[in-house]
Design a protein around this motif. Structure first.
Motif, PDB file in Angstrom:
ATOM      1  N   ASP A  24     -44.226  14.382 -25.088  1.00 34.88           N
ATOM      2  CA  ASP A  24     -44.604  14.740 -26.458  1.00 34.88           C
ATOM      3  C   ASP A  24     -45.465  13.645 -27.088  1.00 34.88           C
ATOM      4  N   HIS A  25     -45.141  12.391 -26.764  1.00 36.57           N
ATOM      5  CA  HIS A  25     -45.955  11.272 -27.261  1.00 36.57           C
ATOM      6  C   HIS A  25     -47.405  11.423 -26.806  1.00 36.57           C
ATOM      7  N   ASP A  67     -41.193   4.548 -25.212  1.00 40.14           N
ATOM      8  CA  ASP A  67     -40.504   5.704 -25.794  1.00 40.14           C
ATOM      9  C   ASP A  67     -39.467   6.269 -24.826  1.00 40.14           C
ATOM     10  N   ALA A  68     -39.859   6.421 -23.563  1.00 41.61           N
ATOM     11  CA  ALA A  68     -38.919   6.938 -22.568  1.00 41.61           C
ATOM     12  C   ALA A  68     -37.751   5.977 -22.351  1.00 41.61           C
ATOM     13  N   TRP A 125     -34.870   5.989 -24.999  1.00 41.84           N
ATOM     14  CA  TRP A 125     -33.922   7.109 -24.928  1.00 41.84           C
ATOM     15  C   TRP A 125     -32.978   6.946 -23.754  1.00 41.84           C
ATOM     16  N   ALA A 132     -39.268  14.219 -21.579  1.00 43.11           N
ATOM     17  CA  ALA A 132     -39.809  15.202 -22.526  1.00 43.11           C
ATOM     18  C   ALA A 132     -40.327  14.513 -23.782  1.00 43.11           C
ATOM     19  N   SER A 133     -39.594  13.500 -24.256  1.00 40.11           N
ATOM     20  CA  SER A 133     -40.030  12.751 -25.432  1.00 40.11           C
ATOM     21  C   SER A 133     -41.327  12.008 -25.132  1.00 40.11           C
ATOM     22  N   MET A 134     -41.420  11.417 -23.944  1.00 38.43           N
ATOM     23  CA  MET A 134     -42.631  10.702 -23.573  1.00 38.43           C
ATOM     24  C   MET A 134     -43.816  11.669 -23.456  1.00 38.43           C
ATOM     25  N   SER A 160     -34.619  14.412 -20.794  1.00 39.27           N
ATOM     26  CA  SER A 160     -34.842  14.325 -22.244  1.00 39.27           C
ATOM     27  C   SER A 160     -35.794  13.185 -22.571  1.00 39.27           C
ATOM     28  N   ALA A 161     -35.620  12.054 -21.882  1.00 35.04           N
ATOM     29  CA  ALA A 161     -36.503  10.910 -22.105  1.00 35.04           C
ATOM     30  C   ALA A 161     -37.930  11.242 -21.686  1.00 35.04           C
TER      31      ALA A 161
END
Length: 360
Positions: A107-108, A87-88, A91, A103-105, A100-101
């Motif tokens: 959240d996963h 996921d990271a 991005w 933060a997405s990870m 941002s990458a």
């Protein structure tokens, strides 16, 4: 009433008498645990590398996962950790900032938490990404572009061949039916090197690097299939594929001790450098042709077994290098009890499909 009269009045006995014992056993197995129909989408069958791998390992495992849609309820921290890393990376490769990458990870891992006692924690994932970027900062390549943006997590579904069937899964002879077979999947990344050559890249999280890992990747049917799909998408074959491996082991205690003894972080840096490895494998059209022939033959074998109502067990896969098959306890039961265990709380519905596959 004598024994002979009882047998003659028993319809099942007449059936048994009319067939040999081998045929009777096969018929009993099918009756106790019949096959569901193929999971067609608009009349077509979609197959990806995960489906192919499960079939090659064990047809019974394939049946439980992809026809009966059951999977073990226990946690899979290695798979979940790999999904977070992927996921990271996606991005970052799409041009987003590191934070941002991350933060997405994060959240996963909030949505799908890791076991609290597993070393592959969200914090370890963040450090892995930061170290990964530092390690590969001098690599000279650029992400290829498509008409929809960067060639990152590129989904595909291309027709492989048409299969003709004259027998339904319940064994009834029917009019010949054409089933389009599509090979599908998702390519992590496609890049262009400084010399102008184009490559596909596959991110792999693994607990083991080294010679055996390289041997496995060199013969990867998955990578050949992705090169086949790349040619379908772009019109030309890539130079090959790059396995972008990340080892996910925990840091040995000896590394901490060495840092203290040397009063330096260099032992830790050295250990982290050994966790990342990119290896290129060249490919040619002959290898792609062979992959295509092999894949068609394997799928035809799969469809043949389905049309005859029985998938054999491959007992050499019951216990492998990663432990027992997740269906080991199921297959240890009598045939007529297996559906009950599959519906127990030891298993959950497998919502995976080749058209919506998780990142491995």
């Amino acid at each position: 009433m004598n024994e002979e009269t009882c047998i003659k009045q028993n319809p099942l006995a007449e059936v048994i008498e009319a067939m040999d014992i081998e045929t009777f056993v096969k018929a009993s197995v099918r009756t106790a645990n019949p096959l569901p129909p193929l999971p067609l989408t608009n009349g077509a069958l979609f197959i990806d590398n995960s489906v192919m791998s499960e079939w090659k390992q064990c047809p019974e495992q394939f049946k439980n996962r992809f026809l009966l849609n059951r999977t073990a309820a226990f946690e899979k921290p290695a798979l979940n950790f790999g999904s977070g890393i992927h996921d990271a990376l996606k991005w970052l490769e799409r041009g987003f900032a590191l934070e941002s990458a991350l933060a997405s990870m994060a959240d996963h891992f909030v949505k799908v938490p890791q076991p609290p006692d597993d070393h592959r924690s969200p914090a370890h994932a963040e450090e892995t990404i930061r170290r990964y970027i530092e390690h590969h900062k001098t690599d000279q390549w650029k992400v290829l572009q498509t008409d929809k943006g960067p060639f990152v997590e590129f989904p595909f579904a291309y027709k492989l061949f048409d299969s003709w069937r004259d027998r339904d899964y319940d064994g009834k002879i029917d009019m010949p039916t054409q089933i389009p077979i599509f090979f599908c999947g998702k390519i992590d990344l496609a890049i262009e090197k400084g010399d102008g050559t184009k490559w596909i890249v596959d991110h792999k999280t693994t607990f083991q690097l080294g010679k055996m890992f390289s041997y496995e990747m060199k013969k990867s049917a998955q990578m050949r299939g992705y090169c086949w799909a790349f040619k379908k998408a772009t019109g030309s074959l890539p130079s090959g594929y790059i396995v972008d491996a990340i080892r996910t082991n925990s840091e040995p205690k000896g590394v901490t001790n060495d840092c203290l003894l040397e009063d330096s972080d260099e032992p830790r840096k050295k250990w982290w450098r050994e966790q990342f490895f990119r290896e290129p494998f060249y490919i040619d059209q002959a290898e792609i042709n062979e992959w295509e022939l092999n894949t068609i033959a394997i799928i035809e074998q799969m469809l043949w077994h389905h049309s005859h109502g029985y998938f054999p067990q491959n007992d050499s896969w019951c216990v492998g290098k990663y432990g027992r098959c997740q269906f080991y306890d199921v297959c240890s039961l009598p045939v007529n009890q297996r559906p009950l265990m599959l519906q127990s709380n030891m298993f959950v519905e497998d919502t995976w499909t080749p058209l919506n596959k998780p990142t491995l």
